[in-house]
Design a protein around this motif. Structure first.
Motif, PDB file in Angstrom:
ATOM      1  N   UNK A 173      -2.575  14.222   3.705  1.00  0.00           N
ATOM      2  CA  UNK A 173      -3.592  12.429   4.497  1.00  0.00           C
ATOM      3  C   UNK A 173      -3.150  11.733   2.586  1.00  0.00           C
ATOM      4  N   UNK A 174      -4.152  10.057   3.355  1.00  0.00           N
ATOM      5  CA  UNK A 174      -3.527   8.712   2.623  1.00  0.00           C
ATOM      6  C   UNK A 174      -3.845   9.507   0.813  1.00  0.00           C
ATOM      7  N   UNK A 191       0.721  -0.821  -0.131  1.00  0.00           N
ATOM      8  CA  UNK A 191       0.078  -0.203   0.671  1.00  0.00           C
ATOM      9  C   UNK A 191       0.493   1.098  -0.012  1.00  0.00           C
ATOM     10  N   UNK A 192       2.067   1.089   0.090  1.00  0.00           N
ATOM     11  CA  UNK A 192       2.838   2.341   0.863  1.00  0.00           C
ATOM     12  C   UNK A 192       3.003   2.466  -0.605  1.00  0.00           C
ATOM     13  N   UNK A 220      -9.504   4.571   8.764  1.00  0.00           N
ATOM     14  CA  UNK A 220      -9.357   3.234   9.072  1.00  0.00           C
ATOM     15  C   UNK A 220      -8.269   2.493   9.362  1.00  0.00           C
ATOM     16  N   UNK A 221      -7.557   3.244   8.798  1.00  0.00           N
ATOM     17  CA  UNK A 221      -5.835   2.816   8.211  1.00  0.00           C
ATOM     18  C   UNK A 221      -5.421   3.000  10.100  1.00  0.00           C
ATOM     19  N   UNK A 222      -5.595   4.538  10.546  1.00  0.00           N
ATOM     20  CA  UNK A 222      -5.477   4.147  11.298  1.00  0.00           C
ATOM     21  C   UNK A 222      -5.596   3.849  12.279  1.00  0.00           C
ATOM     22  N   UNK A 223      -6.679   3.232  12.989  1.00  0.00           N
ATOM     23  CA  UNK A 223      -6.763   1.298  14.271  1.00  0.00           C
ATOM     24  C   UNK A 223      -5.956   0.230  13.565  1.00  0.00           C
ATOM     25  N   UNK A 224      -6.911   0.108  11.899  1.00  0.00           N
ATOM     26  CA  UNK A 224      -6.037  -1.423  11.612  1.00  0.00           C
ATOM     27  C   UNK A 224      -4.777  -1.398  11.761  1.00  0.00           C
ATOM     28  N   UNK A 273       5.877   1.200   5.886  1.00  0.00           N
ATOM     29  CA  UNK A 273       5.320   1.882   5.402  1.00  0.00           C
ATOM     30  C   UNK A 273       5.793   3.600   5.960  1.00  0.00           C
ATOM     31  N   UNK A 274       6.560   4.287   6.262  1.00  0.00           N
ATOM     32  CA  UNK A 274       6.530   5.546   6.557  1.00  0.00           C
ATOM     33  C   UNK A 274       5.881   7.031   6.526  1.00  0.00           C
ATOM     34  N   UNK A 275       5.811   6.500   5.216  1.00  0.00           N
ATOM     35  CA  UNK A 275       4.560   7.761   4.038  1.00  0.00           C
ATOM     36  C   UNK A 275       3.398   7.958   5.620  1.00  0.00           C
ATOM     37  N   UNK A 276       2.939   6.185   4.878  1.00  0.00           N
ATOM     38  CA  UNK A 276       1.470   6.604   5.789  1.00  0.00           C
ATOM     39  C   UNK A 276       1.620   6.825   6.747  1.00  0.00           C
ATOM     40  N   UNK A 277       3.091   6.746   7.667  1.00  0.00           N
ATOM     41  CA  UNK A 277       2.966   6.803   9.161  1.00  0.00           C
ATOM     42  C   UNK A 277       2.757   8.313   9.614  1.00  0.00           C
TER      43      UNK A 277
END
Length: 217
Positions: free
Chosen positions: A155-156, A146-147, A167-171, A185-189
């Motif tokens: 945001x994503x 995904x990253x 959704x991603x924040x919780x999962x 996933x450093x950019x998503x982080x």
């Protein structure tokens, strides 16, 4: 009139409860059932979901919804003023649907195995341990994939927060937990940290998925 939720703290109901909190839509958790604790908890969900899984949302008009991604898209459409999903025809709509589907299909599905590894591994402890290790690696691989396919902004999907961010924040807090997520996933982080810190959700996180010692793994 309220949304009624079958859920549990730290569970798949949290990404559903979070946008309802942001939207300001009234809701209540009518059954708090941590289904990973055994059949006695799963049986509490059975009357509204024969799969005995969380989350379940019952709308004020009585409609029952299951499947977390479907619930989030449905809520976004019921509350368009919140702007938590790209509308049909907007440039981000395709990628929004793509990744909203990817999470339950490729990542969330692993937790059905992880909650009760004997479902696939039988009673052998070594086989169960291998299942747990391999599913962690699979989840990490999915985050890495995904990253590599996203180009996050604030945001994503760019500069607007959507259900996908929640959704991603919780999962991403579930196993293999955040420390590995940050590596894969450093950019998503950067995005999920931003969602973690939203002042509008501070009280909600404290109640439903608190940042306790060791929460990042």
């Amino acid at each position: 009139m309220k949304y009624r939720i079958y859920g549990a703290a730290g569970s798949g109901s949290v990404p559903v409860e979070a946008p309802l909190t942001l939207i300001g839509a009234p809701y209540e958790v009518v059954v708090d059932a941590p289904t990973w604790e055994g059949d006695h908890q799963r049986d509490r969900v059975a009357p509204v979901n024969p799969m005995r899984q969380l989350p379940v949302v019952i709308a004020p008009d009585g409609e029952t919804m299951t499947e977390s991604a479907a619930i989030l898209i449905w809520l976004a459409e019921r509350h368009p003023q919140a702007g938590l999903a790209p509308a049909a025809g907007e440039p981000e709509r395709g990628q929004f649907l793509r990744w909203m589907t990817f999470i339950p299909a490729s990542i969330y599905s692993m937790y059905w195995v992880r909650d009760v590894p004997a479902r696939l591994a039988g009673d052998d402890p070594e086989d169960q341990a291998r299942i747990l290790e391999r599913t962690e690696d699979r989840i990490a691989e999915c985050w890495r994939t995904m990253e590599g396919q996203l180009s996050p902004g604030r945001f994503l999907l760019g500069d607007r927060m959507t259900m996908l961010d929640l959704y991603v924040t919780v999962v991403s807090r579930w196993r293999p937990m955040r420390r590995r997520f940050y590596v894969e996933a450093p950019r998503m982080a950067e995005v999920v940290r931003r969602i973690d810190a939203l002042p509008e959700l501070a009280d909600f996180w404290a109640a439903r998925f608190p940042f306790e010692d060791g929460w990042e793994g």
